[in-house]
Design an enzyme around this catalytic site. Sequence first.
Site, PDB file in Angstrom:
ATOM      1  N   LYS A  21       0.554  -0.916   0.100  1.00 55.91           N
ATOM      2  CA  LYS A  21      -0.149  -0.232  -0.084  1.00 55.91           C
ATOM      3  C   LYS A  21       1.221   1.388  -0.095  1.00 55.91           C
ATOM      4  CE  LYS A  21      -2.855   0.760   3.507  1.00 55.91           C
ATOM      5  NZ  LYS A  21      -3.570   1.605   3.612  1.00 55.91           N
ATOM      6  N   SER A  22       1.969   1.396   0.719  1.00 53.92           N
ATOM      7  CA  SER A  22       2.470   2.469   1.333  1.00 53.92           C
ATOM      8  C   SER A  22       3.408   2.528  -0.102  1.00 53.92           C
ATOM      9  CB  SER A  22       4.131   2.366   2.267  1.00 53.92           C
ATOM     10  OG  SER A  22       3.102   1.853   2.994  1.00 53.92           O
ATOM     11  N   ARG A 119     -10.077  12.001  12.017  1.00 55.62           N
ATOM     12  CA  ARG A 119      -8.566  11.571  12.406  1.00 55.62           C
ATOM     13  C   ARG A 119      -7.282  13.441  12.874  1.00 55.62           C
ATOM     14  NH1 ARG A 119      -6.252   7.080   8.912  1.00 55.62           N
ATOM     15  NH2 ARG A 119      -4.206   7.334  10.244  1.00 55.62           N
ATOM     16  N   SER A 164       8.123  10.159  12.163  1.00 52.00           N
ATOM     17  CA  SER A 164       6.604   9.737  11.021  1.00 52.00           C
ATOM     18  C   SER A 164       7.469   9.675   9.369  1.00 52.00           C
ATOM     19  CB  SER A 164       5.845  11.234  11.833  1.00 52.00           C
ATOM     20  OG  SER A 164       4.112  10.941  10.559  1.00 52.00           O
ATOM     21  N   GLN A 166       4.960  10.003   6.878  1.00 51.16           N
ATOM     22  CA  GLN A 166       4.085  10.859   6.991  1.00 51.16           C
ATOM     23  C   GLN A 166       4.507  11.939   6.882  1.00 51.16           C
ATOM     24  OE1 GLN A 166       0.264   9.801   8.268  1.00 51.16           O
ATOM     25  NE2 GLN A 166       0.245   7.746   7.014  1.00 51.16           N
ATOM     26  N   ASP A 310       2.119  -0.405  11.820  1.00 62.13           N
ATOM     27  CA  ASP A 310       0.538  -0.703  11.568  1.00 62.13           C
ATOM     28  C   ASP A 310       0.301  -2.526  11.857  1.00 62.13           C
ATOM     29  OD1 ASP A 310       0.050   1.281   9.971  1.00 62.13           O
ATOM     30  OD2 ASP A 310       1.276   0.807   8.141  1.00 62.13           O
ATOM     31  N   LYS A 337      -4.992   6.273  14.753  1.00 63.48           N
ATOM     32  CA  LYS A 337      -4.834   5.963  13.605  1.00 63.48           C
ATOM     33  C   LYS A 337      -6.675   5.937  13.043  1.00 63.48           C
ATOM     34  CE  LYS A 337      -1.337   4.376  12.292  1.00 63.48           C
ATOM     35  NZ  LYS A 337      -0.318   4.950  10.904  1.00 63.48           N
ATOM     36  N   ARG A 382      -6.961  -3.003   9.800  1.00 67.71           N
ATOM     37  CA  ARG A 382      -6.215  -3.542  10.422  1.00 67.71           C
ATOM     38  C   ARG A 382      -7.006  -4.606  11.771  1.00 67.71           C
ATOM     39  NH1 ARG A 382      -2.298  -3.447   7.204  1.00 67.71           N
ATOM     40  NH2 ARG A 382      -1.874  -1.218   7.189  1.00 67.71           N
TER      41      ARG A 382
END
Length: 424
Positions: A21-22, A119, A164, A166, A310, A337, A382
Site C-alpha cells: 500500500k505504501s 482523524r 513519522s 508521513q 501498522d 489511527k 487492521r
Amino acid sequence: MKVRILNEPINVELSRIAADKSISHRCAIFSLLSDKPSHVRNYLKAGDTLNTLDIVRTLGAQIQERGEEVIITPPEKILEPDVVLECGNSGTSMRLFMGLLAAQDGFFVLSGDKYLNRRPMARVAKPLVAVGAKIDGANEANTAPLCIRGKKLERFKYDSPVASAQVKSALLLAALYSNGCEFSEPELSRDHTERMLKGMGAKIKTQGASIALEPMSTPLAPLDIDVPNDPSSAFFFAVAACIIPNSHIVLKNVLLNETRIEAYKILQKMGADIKFKEISGKYESIGDIEIRYAALNAVEVSENISWLIDEAPALAIAFANAKGTSVLKNAKELRVKECDRIAVTVAGLKKCGIKARELEDGFEVSGSDASCAIIDSHGDHRIAMSFAVLGLKCGMIIEKSEFIATSFPNFVSILRKIGASVED
C-alpha cells in the site's frame, strides 16, 4: 464476517498477497514528479490506493490500465481542480497530498470519509505551516476538510519531534517543488519516500535519520516498477502460522525493507521460526519470508515502534497466544489511527477472554486460551483482519468487516485458501 475454527495445520505458499500500500500510494503521487509516463505493475487496487489514483487523475494525469500494468502520464503542470479531492479512508493520501499541493500554484480542498475526517491532521499541517505553507481547516487545521492555498516555499530546516514517514514525506514533497530542505527526525521512520526519490534521480542525501534535499530543477525520471507484496498485509498470515500448530507458510515476493519487517523480527524474538530470502529489488529489497510454527514466548517491545505501528493489532494476537505477559510501549500513535487501536484491541481481547490492559502508550497482554466473540472493528481494517486471524483458533464474528477492502481486497479469499471457513 464469521470465521470458524481451523482444525488443521496451514501448509501453503502465498504469491498473490495484496500489493504494498505504501509503495502504491507513492507510485501514483510521485508519477506527477516526472514529465514522462510511469509504468507501475501490480498496483494495489484497493479502496485507499484507488482514491489516490483518482486524485492524481483529477490533478491532470492520464491513467491507462493494460492488464496488471497502470500507466500514469503526468500533466505539464498540476491542475487546480474545481472539485474537492476525496481521500476516502486514507490518511496517507491526505497527508502526502498536503505536502505536494502546499507548493503548487492554486487552491485545493482535501476531504475524506467520516472516519478520516475525524482523524488528526495537525501533525502534518503544523510542520507545513511552520515552514511557510498556507493550510486551513476545522479545529486549527487539525481535521478535514482542509483548504490549501499553494505557493513556492523558501528553503527550510525542520527537526521533527516525532519519527513519522508521513510528516517526512509531506515536507520533502513540498521542498522538492520549492527550494529544498534539511530534515531530521529522532529515529529513522519508513524510508520509502527517500528511496523512491533517489531512484527517480532527485538530489537527496541521507545519513541516518537526517536528509538534505535539493529542489527539483528538472522533472524526475519516470517510475518503472513492479510493486512487491505488502509485508504488513502478509503479516496476518505470518501470525496465523505462528499460532496454528504444525503450520508452514511461504510468503512470496514481499517487500523486505528493514523499516517494514520489524514485526517479523519481534516474532523471531518470541521464538518463531522465520527465514528471509532476498531475491531482487530495483527501488527496494524484495524476497520471500518462510514461517514454520513454533511455540511463542512473551516479549517486551519498546523500540523501533514506527517500524511496526501498522502490525501492532496483529502482534497483539501473537501476544495472546504466547506463554507469559507481553508488553508494547511507546506506541501512542496507535490512538490516532483509523480508530483508537490501543483501546479497541484491548477491548476485543477482553471479549475473547484474554487478560489484557491498556497502557497510555501501548498495551499488556497475557497469553491464554481465547473464546469466540463478536468484535466491533470500529471501521478499522487492521482490527478486523487481526481478530479474523484469532478466529482461526477460537471462531470469531467481526462487525464492519467491509473496511478490509480499503487495503486488502483478497484477504478473505486467502483465508479460504489456507483452509479457513469464512462467511461474509
